[in-house]
Design a protein around this motif. Structure first.
Motif, PDB file in Angstrom:
ATOM      1  N   LEU A  19      -1.200 -11.637  -2.841  1.00  0.00           N
ATOM      2  CA  LEU A  19      -2.347 -11.029  -3.097  1.00  0.00           C
ATOM      3  C   LEU A  19      -2.718 -10.090  -1.909  1.00  0.00           C
ATOM      4  O   LEU A  19      -3.406  -8.755  -2.076  1.00  0.00           O
ATOM      5  N   VAL A  20      -2.664 -10.300  -0.801  1.00  0.00           N
ATOM      6  CA  VAL A  20      -2.878  -9.457   0.365  1.00  0.00           C
ATOM      7  C   VAL A  20      -2.244  -8.043   0.142  1.00  0.00           C
ATOM      8  O   VAL A  20      -2.365  -7.079   0.299  1.00  0.00           O
ATOM      9  N   HIS A  21      -1.038  -8.200  -0.221  1.00  0.00           N
ATOM     10  CA  HIS A  21       0.174  -7.180  -0.376  1.00  0.00           C
ATOM     11  C   HIS A  21      -0.590  -6.239  -1.662  1.00  0.00           C
ATOM     12  O   HIS A  21      -0.439  -4.985  -1.638  1.00  0.00           O
ATOM     13  N   TYR A  22      -0.771  -6.963  -2.819  1.00  0.00           N
ATOM     14  CA  TYR A  22      -1.270  -6.285  -3.870  1.00  0.00           C
ATOM     15  C   TYR A  22      -2.754  -5.582  -3.605  1.00  0.00           C
ATOM     16  O   TYR A  22      -2.745  -4.147  -3.924  1.00  0.00           O
ATOM     17  N   VAL A  23      -3.480  -6.022  -3.000  1.00  0.00           N
ATOM     18  CA  VAL A  23      -4.838  -5.374  -2.576  1.00  0.00           C
ATOM     19  C   VAL A  23      -4.385  -4.214  -1.768  1.00  0.00           C
ATOM     20  O   VAL A  23      -5.205  -3.073  -1.850  1.00  0.00           O
ATOM     21  N   ALA A  24      -3.716  -4.318  -0.604  1.00  0.00           N
ATOM     22  CA  ALA A  24      -3.257  -3.080   0.393  1.00  0.00           C
ATOM     23  C   ALA A  24      -2.538  -2.134  -0.296  1.00  0.00           C
ATOM     24  O   ALA A  24      -3.081  -1.093   0.033  1.00  0.00           O
ATOM     25  N   LEU A  25      -1.788  -2.418  -1.295  1.00  0.00           N
ATOM     26  CA  LEU A  25      -1.129  -1.345  -2.199  1.00  0.00           C
ATOM     27  C   LEU A  25      -2.113  -0.644  -2.934  1.00  0.00           C
ATOM     28  O   LEU A  25      -2.094   0.639  -3.120  1.00  0.00           O
TER      29      LEU A  25
END
Length: 198
Positions: free
Chosen positions: A3-9
């Motif tokens: 989820l953190v990766h998705y939001v950062a992307l």
């Protein structure tokens, strides 16, 4: 972590999109195609573009779940008009008062800060472009680029969006010539074309 990766992307994609709206080192704005390509690659559709290669969510998260999306492709598979992005929603059995429905969404993009399309001599009026696309589909003239019939009825809802900067000239044009109404937040304008359900 995912989820953190998705939001950062997504944050990075929005930064890229924001940069596509700014002037470059020469003081010129990027082309309409540059802005368009951040959202969805031009001259392609969702049959040839993977989920990871487009950012339709910038326009509307629901577009990710549409049945067919085409970007800058002729809507009859040959040499016809080419909407910037057109999305055909999934078939829905009934809508509102038990009327058959198959919504169609059309987007037209304009280069950042561009407002010459409001001039009376302009042949690129984006509102009229969308109306022409709708009328052509209602007349049964087009197929998707893959040769599938575009089925519409008198009750088919169409949603048209013009993605552009709201310069003072554009706002005046929308208010005084197109009879559009400002949205409550003043960040957009809308109108309803009842006879064509747009």
């Amino acid at each position: 972590n995912e989820l953190v990766h998705y939001v950062a992307l997504r944050k990075q994609v929005l930064e890229l999109f924001k940069r596509s709206l700014e002037v470059d080192s020469t003081g010129a704005y990027l082309s309409e195609a540059a802005v368009h390509s951040v959202i969805f690659p031009t001259r392609s559709d969702d049959q040839s573009t993977s989920y990871d290669d487009h950012n339709l969510w910038i326009l509307d998260e629901r577009l990710t779940f549409t049945n067919y999306v085409a970007s800058d492709l002729p809507i009859d598979g040959r040499q016809s008009q080419r909407p910037d992005i057109i999305a055909f929603d999934r078939r829905v059995a009934f809508r509102a008062e038990n009327e058959a429905s198959n919504p169609v969404t059309i987007f037209e993009f304009k280069r950042p800060r561009r407002d010459d399309f409001v001039n009376p001599s302009s042949k690129e009026d984006p509102v009229q472009q969308i109306i022409r696309y709708v009328n052509s589909m209602r007349a049964g003239k087009y197929q998707t680029p893959k040769g599938r019939d575009i089925h519409v009825s008198l009750t088919t809802p169409f949603y048209g969006y013009v993605v552009c900067d709201l310069t003072p000239k554009v706002k005046e044009w929308l208010r005084e010539e197109k009879d559009f109404t400002p949205m409550p937040d003043n960040l957009g304008w809308f109108n309803w074309f009842g006879n064509i359900n747009l």
